[in-house]
Design an enzyme around this catalytic site. Structure first.
Site, short mmCIF file in Angstrom:
data_model
loop_
_atom_site.label_atom_id
_atom_site.label_comp_id
_atom_site.label_asym_id
_atom_site.label_seq_id
_atom_site.Cartn_x
_atom_site.Cartn_y
_atom_site.Cartn_z
N PHE A 1 5.56 14.60 6.83
CA PHE A 1 6.58 15.01 7.47
C PHE A 1 7.90 14.91 6.62
O PHE A 1 8.80 15.88 6.77
CB PHE A 1 6.69 13.91 8.92
CG PHE A 1 8.24 13.81 9.50
CD1 PHE A 1 8.81 14.76 9.94
CD2 PHE A 1 8.49 12.40 9.66
CE1 PHE A 1 10.08 14.55 10.48
CE2 PHE A 1 9.60 12.12 10.16
CZ PHE A 1 10.60 13.34 10.73
N ASN B 1 -2.68 14.57 -1.02
CA ASN B 1 -3.96 14.86 -0.66
C ASN B 1 -4.41 15.32 0.65
O ASN B 1 -5.58 15.11 1.07
CB ASN B 1 -4.86 13.64 -0.97
CG ASN B 1 -4.54 12.21 0.00
OD1 ASN B 1 -3.54 12.54 0.89
ND2 ASN B 1 -5.37 11.25 -0.15
N THR C 1 -3.74 2.89 -0.89
CA THR C 1 -2.98 3.95 -1.30
C THR C 1 -1.37 3.28 -1.57
O THR C 1 -0.74 3.59 -2.46
CB THR C 1 -2.47 4.99 -0.08
OG1 THR C 1 -3.92 5.70 0.12
CG2 THR C 1 -1.36 5.77 -0.15
N TYR D 1 -0.80 -1.82 6.14
CA TYR D 1 0.46 -1.03 5.98
C TYR D 1 1.58 -2.03 5.61
O TYR D 1 2.20 -1.80 4.45
CB TYR D 1 0.91 -0.50 7.16
CG TYR D 1 1.92 0.59 7.01
CD1 TYR D 1 2.09 1.95 6.58
CD2 TYR D 1 3.23 0.10 7.66
CE1 TYR D 1 3.05 2.47 6.41
CE2 TYR D 1 4.39 1.15 7.64
CZ TYR D 1 4.18 2.27 6.91
OH TYR D 1 5.42 3.13 7.00
N LYS E 1 2.74 -2.34 1.79
CA LYS E 1 4.11 -2.06 1.44
C LYS E 1 5.01 -3.21 0.72
O LYS E 1 5.65 -2.98 -0.04
CB LYS E 1 4.95 -1.67 2.55
CG LYS E 1 4.49 -0.05 3.15
CD LYS E 1 4.94 0.78 2.60
CE LYS E 1 4.74 2.19 2.71
NZ LYS E 1 5.35 3.54 1.94
N TYR F 1 7.70 -4.61 -12.27
CA TYR F 1 7.69 -3.70 -13.30
C TYR F 1 9.45 -3.77 -13.84
O TYR F 1 9.62 -3.37 -15.22
CB TYR F 1 7.48 -2.29 -12.87
CG TYR F 1 5.99 -1.92 -13.15
CD1 TYR F 1 4.89 -2.44 -12.60
CD2 TYR F 1 6.00 -0.94 -14.34
CE1 TYR F 1 3.74 -2.04 -12.80
CE2 TYR F 1 4.51 -0.68 -14.64
CZ TYR F 1 3.55 -1.44 -13.92
OH TYR F 1 2.38 -1.05 -14.35
#
Ligand code: NAD
Ligand code: UDP
Length: 316
Positions: free
Chosen positions: A12, A33, A91, A144, A148, A158
């Site tokens: 979306f 994907n 993911t 989720y 996150k 990082y």
């Protein structure tokens, strides 16, 4: 002209972001994907000379030369991310680690589509970015929310360890044209139900609140965050600070569609946050950004889009 990778680019928000970046002259690689994204979302972009599509899982390492990465790959609707929670967690966590590695190797700027869900069921209201949140690590939303949150951890590690140029947008509920008819999130559900003459499904008593941001406002915020000065590497809330109860949203949808659908109540899913509203002082100050589209206007535009989607589905 920048070379930009958009993961989750067939979803979306991702598809509309790819289009916005192409319009301003960038080259775009869209990676997806098709877990929740659709080929139709990027069909009109496919022939563009500066657009490339990689059908690929973000959990697989990738080697491309890019200047910027917008990491959006992750299902966002509770219906979808709870259907395969392990893949959702992978993911978020493996996906972000791969994209951060790519950013490190190619010297790219990195922007993460994070979420208001990092605040969980918040104890402070509206939510400011320095609030650490109230999230269950074991509930049905954790794949989720915690995914996150772990992604944000990786991003700032990082930055500290490798000096990466990072941006984190904490996105609050966003809606608009391009949402899937089966998206399952509240705005899509209520509009599709109203247009099809089905009952409007209010979970719980409908007194829980959300703050709804129109798609184009959100995308402008994301692009401004990516383009902001280097010092804007802290998390920034991007959302609309006007707060509505779920019941008020249902009333607005019924009014705007002229539908005679009835409101019915269904059980409130567990861990459903009671209230959510962004404090957007940082976005105003650092990005000179605030939402422009009020909910009534955004709903009108979104209803126009869904009318075209629902008609063939009802006729079939
Ligand atoms: P969406 O589900 O429409 O889009 C997500 C896209 O990511 C889809 O195209 C999907 O196929 C792709 N994807 C998922 N897992 C993948 C994987 N492993 N590899 C490759 N591609 C994968 O959702 P959206 O509303 O467009 O959300 C985009 C991003 O913004 C998400 O990261 C979401 O968490 C974040 N966000 C959205 C909202 C919102 O209200 N729309 C709010 C907060 C955060
Ligand atoms: N909701 C609802 N009816 C629906 C879908 C959602 O009442 O058909 C409620 C849901 O319980 C939540 C709010 O609307 O309180 C927003 O849900 P959504 O799935 O859009 O996103 P969330 O903010 O919960 O991630």
């Amino acid at each position: 002209m920048a070379r930009i990778l958009v993961t989750g680019g067939a979803g979306f928000l991702g598809a509309a972001l790819c289009e916005k970046l192409l319009q301003r002259g960038d080259s775009v690689i869209c990676l997806d994907n098709f877990w929740t994204g659709r080929p139709e979302n990027i069909r009109s972009l496919a022939l563009h000379p500066r657009f490339a599509f990689y059908e690929r899982d973000v959990c697989r390492p990738l080697d491309v030369d890019v200047d910027e990465i917008f990491n959006l790959a992750c299902p966002a609707s509770p219906r979808h991310y709870q259907a395969d929670p392990i893949n959702t967690l992978k993911t978020s966590v493996l996906g972000v680690l791969n994209m951060l590695e790519l950013a490190r190797r190619s010297g790219a700027k990195f922007l993460q589509a994070s979420t208001s869900e990092v605040y969980g069921n918040p104890h402070i209201h509206p939510q400011t970015e320095n609030y650490c949140g109230n999230v269950s690590p074991v509930g049905i939303r954790a794949c989720y929310d915690e995914g996150k949150r772990a992604a944000e951890t990786a991003i700032y590690d990082y930055q500290r360890q490798y000096g990466l140029d990072v941006r984190v947008a904490r996105i609050f509920n966003t809606y608009g044209p391009g949402m899937d008819i089966d998206d399952g999130r509240v705005v899509a559900n209520f509009i599709v139900q109203a247009l099809s003459g089905n009952d409007i499904t209010i979970y719980g008593d409908g007194q829980q609140t959300r703050s709804f941001c129109y798609r184009d406002d959100l995308l402008e915020g994301l692009v401004r965050l990516m383009d902001a000065p280097d010092e804007v590497s802290f998390p920034v809330n991007i959302g609309n600070p006007q707060e509505f109860t779920v019941r008020q949203l249902a009333e607005l949808v019924l009014e705007a569609t002229g539908s005679r659908s009835k409101m019915i109540h269904m059980p409130l899913p567990s861990d459903d946050p009671l209230q959510r509203c962004p404090d957007i002082a940082l976005a105003r100050t650092w990005l000179n950004w605030m939402p422009r589209i009020a909910l009534r206007d955004g709903l009108r535009r979104t209803i126009g889009y869904f009318e075209e989607q629902v008609k063939p589905a009802v006729a079939a």
